[in-house]
Write a protein that holds these residues in place. Structure first.
Motif, mmCIF file in Angstrom:
data_model
loop_
_atom_site.group_PDB
_atom_site.id
_atom_site.type_symbol
_atom_site.label_atom_id
_atom_site.label_comp_id
_atom_site.label_asym_id
_atom_site.label_seq_id
_atom_site.Cartn_x
_atom_site.Cartn_y
_atom_site.Cartn_z
ATOM 1 N N GLU A 52 -9.019 15.997 1.681
ATOM 2 C CA GLU A 52 -9.844 14.156 1.621
ATOM 3 C C GLU A 52 -9.638 13.737 3.232
ATOM 4 O OE1 GLU A 52 -5.753 12.714 1.316
ATOM 5 O OE2 GLU A 52 -5.278 13.464 -0.796
ATOM 6 N N VAL A 53 -11.169 12.839 3.514
ATOM 7 C CA VAL A 53 -11.382 12.747 4.591
ATOM 8 C C VAL A 53 -11.259 10.461 4.536
ATOM 9 C CG1 VAL A 53 -12.816 12.151 5.644
ATOM 10 C CG2 VAL A 53 -13.545 13.682 4.675
ATOM 11 N N TYR A 54 -10.583 10.512 5.712
ATOM 12 C CA TYR A 54 -10.106 9.341 6.600
ATOM 13 C C TYR A 54 -10.903 8.470 7.256
ATOM 14 C CZ TYR A 54 -6.114 10.337 3.350
ATOM 15 O OH TYR A 54 -5.187 11.446 2.226
ATOM 16 N N LYS A 55 -11.502 8.252 7.251
ATOM 17 C CA LYS A 55 -12.133 7.350 7.907
ATOM 18 C C LYS A 55 -11.241 6.430 9.126
ATOM 19 C CE LYS A 55 -16.599 7.909 6.333
ATOM 20 N NZ LYS A 55 -17.988 7.424 5.776
ATOM 21 N N SER A 56 -11.886 5.345 10.354
ATOM 22 C CA SER A 56 -11.343 5.004 11.036
ATOM 23 C C SER A 56 -10.326 4.219 10.899
ATOM 24 C CB SER A 56 -12.279 4.422 12.832
ATOM 25 O OG SER A 56 -13.063 4.923 12.949
ATOM 26 N N MET A 57 -10.465 3.230 9.785
ATOM 27 C CA MET A 57 -9.849 2.240 9.646
ATOM 28 C C MET A 57 -9.432 2.591 8.105
ATOM 29 S SD MET A 57 -9.491 -0.288 11.380
ATOM 30 C CE MET A 57 -9.185 -1.035 10.736
ATOM 31 N N GLU A 58 -9.202 3.866 7.668
ATOM 32 C CA GLU A 58 -8.298 3.647 6.310
ATOM 33 C C GLU A 58 -7.272 5.077 7.150
ATOM 34 O OE1 GLU A 58 -11.429 6.355 4.818
ATOM 35 O OE2 GLU A 58 -12.199 4.948 3.471
ATOM 36 N N CYS A 59 -7.458 5.688 8.400
ATOM 37 C CA CYS A 59 -6.150 6.349 9.252
ATOM 38 C C CYS A 59 -5.501 5.631 8.833
ATOM 39 C CB CYS A 59 -7.151 7.059 10.764
ATOM 40 S SG CYS A 59 -7.988 7.977 10.201
ATOM 41 N N ILE A 60 -4.969 4.305 9.025
ATOM 42 C CA ILE A 60 -3.888 3.670 9.276
ATOM 43 C C ILE A 60 -2.615 4.227 7.427
ATOM 44 C CG2 ILE A 60 -2.688 1.611 9.606
ATOM 45 C CD1 ILE A 60 -4.875 2.555 11.882
ATOM 46 N N ASN A 61 -3.587 4.121 6.549
ATOM 47 C CA ASN A 61 -3.104 4.149 5.921
ATOM 48 C C ASN A 61 -2.111 5.735 5.961
ATOM 49 O OD1 ASN A 61 -2.971 1.996 4.328
ATOM 50 N ND2 ASN A 61 -5.297 2.533 3.505
ATOM 51 N N LEU A 62 -2.949 6.722 6.132
ATOM 52 C CA LEU A 62 -2.592 7.830 6.600
ATOM 53 C C LEU A 62 -1.560 8.443 7.644
ATOM 54 C CD1 LEU A 62 -2.720 11.110 5.873
ATOM 55 C CD2 LEU A 62 -4.097 11.124 8.102
ATOM 56 N N PHE A 63 -1.270 7.917 8.725
ATOM 57 C CA PHE A 63 -0.627 7.522 9.600
ATOM 58 C C PHE A 63 0.722 6.234 8.526
ATOM 59 C CE2 PHE A 63 -3.972 6.504 13.035
ATOM 60 C CZ PHE A 63 -4.816 8.026 12.581
ATOM 61 N N ASN A 64 0.570 5.659 8.885
ATOM 62 C CA ASN A 64 2.178 5.389 7.022
ATOM 63 C C ASN A 64 2.407 6.138 6.781
ATOM 64 O OD1 ASN A 64 2.134 2.495 8.302
ATOM 65 N ND2 ASN A 64 0.624 1.632 6.924
ATOM 66 N N GLY A 65 1.635 7.123 6.025
ATOM 67 C CA GLY A 65 2.064 8.027 5.143
ATOM 68 C C GLY A 65 2.832 9.610 5.102
ATOM 69 N N ALA A 66 2.230 9.303 6.489
ATOM 70 C CA ALA A 66 2.619 10.966 7.272
ATOM 71 C C ALA A 66 4.219 10.042 7.753
ATOM 72 C CB ALA A 66 1.188 10.944 8.207
ATOM 73 N N LEU A 67 3.901 8.947 8.598
ATOM 74 C CA LEU A 67 5.220 8.554 9.655
ATOM 75 C C LEU A 67 6.345 7.728 8.387
ATOM 76 C CD1 LEU A 67 3.431 7.819 12.676
ATOM 77 C CD2 LEU A 67 4.616 9.489 12.338
ATOM 78 N N ARG A 68 6.238 7.372 7.389
ATOM 79 C CA ARG A 68 6.810 6.216 7.165
ATOM 80 C C ARG A 68 9.083 7.598 6.550
ATOM 81 N NH1 ARG A 68 4.362 9.054 2.694
ATOM 82 N NH2 ARG A 68 5.901 10.615 1.479
#
Length: 359
Positions: A287-303
């Motif tokens: 999976e590839v997350y670009k700049s703004m998409e990374c926010i969703n990744l951080f949200n999920g990883a740190l929930r």
């Protein structure tokens, strides 16, 4: 050490610069501004005023770091506040501000172990003194609480006072600022918020490895796994990656170094994740997350991220309130204009490619 966002500065020996004489009347004052992790932090007990060094220290570093520096963000003030109600975090002002950014842990046995990672502006300070600069007349330092936002009033007022002090002490000479890493963002915020003061007091601004458009490789990694300043056997005496991680998810300064979404990147910063979707299934998908998409990744990883402090569990997810504050800081950084009267020098390394080919 990591370019654009760390403790390490280039090492300058005495032979790198010629001696120009020791007459201070011939020199413009120099102000050194540190980057993230580049200032000594002390815990000051509110009742008796006693001081305890909490950054950088070697012995009991992890324990004191957790006890004194772990913090939560206050959206009303825009600052991160320590969980320990009995202390304030302060930066020492000794030696005209130079002490706090010189050798971050001066314990004699640190040198014996060759732990030179904590020698921050040390070589540059010695080089400038060898060239005839004098502490308190033509040489000053500015350390600050690097957990906080780069545009917080306390940091801005402190820098203003330091510039005025250097200007007056040198007999009315304009100041040459040398900033490192995140310190360059702090200076740029000051330049925007106090442009008249900046123009009145600053002659030249020299910045080293400043992530003006963000530091995506370092910051993305910090949100997901934390931050590590030293490696190998030295890491056993230092703050752990996980302990640092629990602090950084509540630090506005970190969010302010996320990649600038409006910048025309030569190569768009991204995070690549190999993910396994089914237990027992060995197949994975990229999976590839670009700049703004990374926010969703951080949200999920740190929930579900949390720490235990004084017997209580404290939730520390990705902080959207800090993200909103950081967006305001980014706007300031993008529109800040250098006064015509100030010379600007941007020093950066090209010996190694960054994770996104950004210098």
């Amino acid at each position: 050490m990591f370019g654009g966002c760390g403790l390490g500065l280039p090492s300058f020996s005495r032979r790198d610069s010629p001696r120009h004489g020791s007459d201070d009347t011939q020199k413009d004052p120099v102000l050194l501004v540190s980057g993230i992790g580049g200032s000594i932090l002390n815990a000051k007990h509110k009742k008796n005023g006693s001081l305890l060094r909490v950054w950088v220290r070697i012995l009991f570093s992890n324990y004191e770091f957790k006890k004194c520096l772990w913090s939560t963000y206050n959206p009303k003030s825009g600052s991160t506040e320590t969980l320990n109600p009995d202390i304030d975090i302060v930066v020492p002002e000794d030696d005209f501000g130079l002490y706090s950014i010189d050798i971050l842990d001066p314990a004699w046995w640190v040198k014996c172990l060759h732990v030179t990672d904590v020698y921050h502006f040390h070589d540059m300070i010695n080089m400038l003194i060898n060239c005839g600069y004098t502490k308190g007349t033509t040489l000053f330092g500015y350390g600050y609480d690097f957990r906080q936002s780069n545009r917080l009033d306390k940091a801005m007022n402190g820098l203003k006072m330091k510039l005025q002090t250097a200007y007056n002490a040198s007999g009315g000479k304009k100041v040459n600022i040398i900033s490192h890493s995140m310190g360059g963002l702090l200076v740029r915020c000051f330049m925007h918020l106090h442009k008249d003061v900046f123009e009145n007091y600053v002659n030249r601004w020299i910045t080293i490895a400043t992530p003006f458009q963000g530091a995506p490789g370092c910051i993305n990694d910090s949100f997901l796994t934390g931050l590590q300043f030293v490696y190998g056997f030295k890491s056993f005496f230092f703050v752990s990656r996980w302990t640092m991680h629990q602090l950084l998810v509540e630090c506005p300064s970190l969010y302010e170094m996320l990649p600038n979404p409006k910048f025309n990147w030569k190569e768009q910063p991204s995070i690549q994740v190999w993910r396994k979707y089914t237990e027992g299934d060995e197949s994975v998908k990229l999976e590839v997350y670009k700049s703004m998409e990374c926010i969703n990744l951080f949200n999920g990883a740190l929930r579900n991220n949390e720490l235990t402090y004084s017997g209580k569990s404290i939730a520390l997810p990705f902080n959207l309130s800090i993200l909103k504050w950081a967006a305001g800081t980014r706007q300031m950084l993008d529109i800040a204009q250098l006064p015509d009267s100030v010379d600007f020098y941007n020093i950066y390394g090209i010996a190694y490619d960054t994770p996104h080919n950004v210098w």
